[in-house]
Design an enzyme around this catalytic site. Structure first.
Site, PDB file in Angstrom:
ATOM      1  N   GLU A 138      -0.923  21.819  20.287  1.00  0.00           N
ATOM      2  CA  GLU A 138      -0.041  21.688  19.138  1.00  0.00           C
ATOM      3  C   GLU A 138      -0.997  21.845  17.763  1.00  0.00           C
ATOM      4  OE1 GLU A 138       3.712  19.504  20.781  1.00  0.00           O
ATOM      5  OE2 GLU A 138       2.379  18.644  19.606  1.00  0.00           O
ATOM      6  N   ASN A 186      15.403  13.331  13.767  1.00  0.00           N
ATOM      7  CA  ASN A 186      14.499  12.163  14.122  1.00  0.00           C
ATOM      8  C   ASN A 186      13.381  12.003  13.407  1.00  0.00           C
ATOM      9  OD1 ASN A 186      13.194  13.987  15.252  1.00  0.00           O
ATOM     10  ND2 ASN A 186      13.182  13.033  17.293  1.00  0.00           N
ATOM     11  N   LYS A 233       9.553  15.933   9.708  1.00  0.00           N
ATOM     12  CA  LYS A 233      10.599  16.958   9.786  1.00  0.00           C
ATOM     13  C   LYS A 233      11.375  17.339   8.516  1.00  0.00           C
ATOM     14  CE  LYS A 233      11.021  16.535  14.895  1.00  0.00           C
ATOM     15  NZ  LYS A 233      12.036  16.615  16.050  1.00  0.00           N
ATOM     16  N   PHE A 245      20.109  22.082  23.592  1.00  0.00           N
ATOM     17  CA  PHE A 245      19.818  21.898  21.939  1.00  0.00           C
ATOM     18  C   PHE A 245      18.839  22.669  21.444  1.00  0.00           C
ATOM     19  CE2 PHE A 245      17.088  18.730  24.343  1.00  0.00           C
ATOM     20  CZ  PHE A 245      15.959  19.145  23.801  1.00  0.00           C
ATOM     21  N   HIS A 299       7.842  14.406  14.496  1.00  0.00           N
ATOM     22  CA  HIS A 299       7.370  14.874  15.894  1.00  0.00           C
ATOM     23  C   HIS A 299       6.213  14.537  16.081  1.00  0.00           C
ATOM     24  CE1 HIS A 299       6.428  17.398  19.125  1.00  0.00           C
ATOM     25  NE2 HIS A 299       5.372  17.675  18.782  1.00  0.00           N
ATOM     26  N   TYR A 325       8.621  25.086  19.924  1.00  0.00           N
ATOM     27  CA  TYR A 325       9.405  24.473  21.009  1.00  0.00           C
ATOM     28  C   TYR A 325       9.769  25.341  22.150  1.00  0.00           C
ATOM     29  CZ  TYR A 325      10.094  20.461  17.689  1.00  0.00           C
ATOM     30  OH  TYR A 325       9.708  19.504  17.151  1.00  0.00           O
TER      31      TYR A 325
END
Ligand code: CMP
Length: 138
Positions: A127, A113, A10, A58, A116, A50
């Site tokens: 994906e 974080n 990310k 969020f 992914h 997403y």
């Protein structure tokens, strides 16, 4: 069972110069990089990727974060690749992730974080095709 999974380094981890360290962990765990690219998501593309989270509180922040800078996307292949990748990443919330996991070492919180990874075979398929054409997966 040999599986493929989608991995994203990310924007937070790319900005920290951590791509190499993260790929090293995948390879050391026996996962093979079958496709890879550095790219940048538009807010629209991040929203599509997403879409499953669109009702979550969020969602808008996640779109903003994921489109804020370049990301490194790869396809990892190997024995139980989906579960293995999730183990190497550690839990979603970086604050709860043990040292030695990617999120424990490079993540900041539940949003920033570092990585992914696909959570199931069907998601992985979707994906991977979101980012790569078949000809670019080797
Ligand atoms: P990821 O594995 O990419 O899947 C969805 C992402 O949403 C997740 O990692 C986090 O970056 C983000 N996310 C999940 N839960 C929360 C939360 N409670 N608050 C903020 N962001 C979250």
């Amino acid at each position: 069972m040999t599986e493929r999974t989608l991995s994203i380094v990310k924007p937070d981890a790319v900005a920290k110069n951590a791509i190499g360290d993260i790929l090293r962990r995948f390879e050391a765990a026996g996962l093979r990089i079958a496709a890879a690219k550095l790219t940048k998501l538009s807010p629209e593309t991040a929203a599509q990727f997403y879409i499953v989270h669109k009702e979550r509180p969020f969602y808008q922040d996640l779109i903003k974060f994921m489109s804020a800078g370049p990301i490194f996307v790869s396809v990892l292949e190997g024995e139980n690749a989906i579960a293995k990748n999730r183990e190497i990443m550690g839990p979603t919330d970086s604050k709860k992730a043990p040292k030695g996991t990617i999120r424990g070492d490079h993540g900041t919180d539940v949003e920033k974080n570092a990585v992914h990874g696909s959570d199931a075979p069907e998601t992985a398929k979707w994906e991977i095709s979101f980012f790569f054409s078949q000809a670019d997966v080797h």
